[in-house]
Design an enzyme around this catalytic site. Structure first.
Site, PDB file in Angstrom:
ATOM      1  N   TYR A 220       0.868  -1.331  -0.006  1.00 31.73           N
ATOM      2  CA  TYR A 220       0.065  -0.070   0.003  1.00 31.73           C
ATOM      3  C   TYR A 220       0.955   1.190  -0.094  1.00 31.73           C
ATOM      4  CZ  TYR A 220      -3.976   2.944   1.026  1.00 31.73           C
ATOM      5  OH  TYR A 220      -5.006   3.694   0.866  1.00 31.73           O
ATOM      6  N   TYR A 312     -10.568  -1.797   6.169  1.00 30.26           N
ATOM      7  CA  TYR A 312     -10.283  -0.526   6.015  1.00 30.26           C
ATOM      8  C   TYR A 312      -9.892  -0.154   7.736  1.00 30.26           C
ATOM      9  CZ  TYR A 312     -11.128   0.720   1.252  1.00 30.26           C
ATOM     10  OH  TYR A 312     -11.035   0.476  -0.135  1.00 30.26           O
TER      11      TYR A 312
END
Length: 351
Positions: A220, A312
């Site tokens: 990420y 998330y």
């Protein structure tokens, strides 16, 4: 006779001409034309199959407009796919697919392969030492020097529990590129597809290859900003219903990764309350505990064609539950975004 309006490559639309099919040497474009026409007419009948009559003298303006927009979208997505594959620095290919709507490539998104630090933030802390192993892992290998165990087994699969950090060999280590402790730094090994979801979740990412349990899938990346700047941007993103901020809170809460404008394939990975990816903090050429790299590993076997997701609310050290999320300070509380993951255990909200 049937005539087709042709846009000639390299010529403006003012040079378009009507041509009989015998003049067309583009079977794939004709196939797309007929497919797009039938798809549009079927949608107008609310999903019911519609038999198109061959005696139709001309297409209605709305149908023609859709076919032109679909053709332009197809070209734009192909160019975007080529751009992504030029910019990536990893083995796996990136494909792009939209069979749902007329949405084209994102306008304000720039592909990067590693962190893009904001001014004043140093993501490389000048590491000057590495392990002396000729065959890792040895007694003094990087993880043991940091006080942790090697993260990978002999098959190069993850063997540690969520919350524990990964210390990989760095650029100063004596070991070579085939060292079993160099996994995340080699990048994504799988071919992935950015695709348009059909349930209102925008773009998503699916794997085109089978991924085994505990395999590294992707990193990420994005802009590295301060938590204060992240709070300011977060208010704006929440009003848009977007979530791209990832707090680097392994050791402290000073920095955040923002993948909204700058990022890689992970920018398009959707949330799920029952994800198939898990977050881990990784340290390679930067040992600053405030600035770990974020790696996503598979939690189970993922079939080819299956969408990739992560939670998330999942953190690299401790998984937040919905209860702990409600316990955030008032300054941290934001507009709640409804979750559309569809999981049986769905919490109802992304944040």
């Amino acid at each position: 006779k049937e005539y087709y309006l042709v846009k000639w490559k390299g010529w403006p639309e003012s040079s378009n001409t009507w041509e009989p099919q015998k003049n067309l040497k583009c079977p794939k474009l004709l196939e797309n034309f007929l497919s797009d026409k039938d798809e549009y007419l079927s949608r107008m009948k609310e999903g019911k199959a519609l038999k198109v009559r061959n005696s139709v003298k001309a297409l209605k303006p709305a149908v023609a407009d859709y076919i032109v927009k679909k053709a332009k979208q197809r070209i734009a997505l192909q160019r975007w796919k080529e751009e992504l594959n030029r910019k990536k620095n990893h083995k796996g290919m990136i494909l792009v697919e939209n069979t749902v709507d007329l949405e084209g490539p994102p306008i304000d998104f720039y592909y990067i392969n590693e962190y893009k630090p904001a001014p004043g933030i140093n993501v490389i802390n000048g590491i000057t030492t590495g392990c002396e192993c000729s065959d890792c892992p040895a007694e003094k290998c990087c993880p043991k020097e940091a006080g942790f165990i090697l993260a990978y087994n002999k098959r190069k699969k993850l063997k540690i529990q969520p919350g524990l950090p990964i210390y990989e060999c760095n650029s100063f280590c004596r070991c070579g590129p085939d060292c079993p402790n160099r996994i995340v730094q080699k990048g994504t090994q799988y071919s992935l597809c950015i695709f348009r979801t059909n349930n209102g979740r925008g773009w998503g990412v699916k794997t085109l290859q089978k991924i085994k349990t505990n395999s590294f899938v992707m990193e990420y990346v994005g802009e590295v900003i301060t938590s204060e700047e992240a709070e300011r941007r977060g208010q704006f993103y929440d009003n848009q219903g977007n979530t791209y901020l990832f707090d680097l809170d392994y050791d402290s809460d000073e920095f955040t990764v923002d993948a909204a404008r700058y990022g890689n394939v992970s920018h398009f990975v959707n949330h799920s309350c029952d994800p198939n990816l898990q977050v881990f903090n990784v340290f390679i050429d930067n040992l600053d505990l405030r600035l770990p790299r974020i790696a996503l590993f598979s939690t189970r076997t993922i079939k080819a064609g299956e969408e990739l997701t992560f939670d998330y609310q999942m953190k690299g050290s401790i998984d937040l539950t919905s209860d702990s999320a409600d316990g955030l300070s008032p300054s941290k509380k934001r507009i709640r975004t409804v979750c559309k993951c569809g999981a049986v255990c769905c919490r109802g909200y992304l944040n």
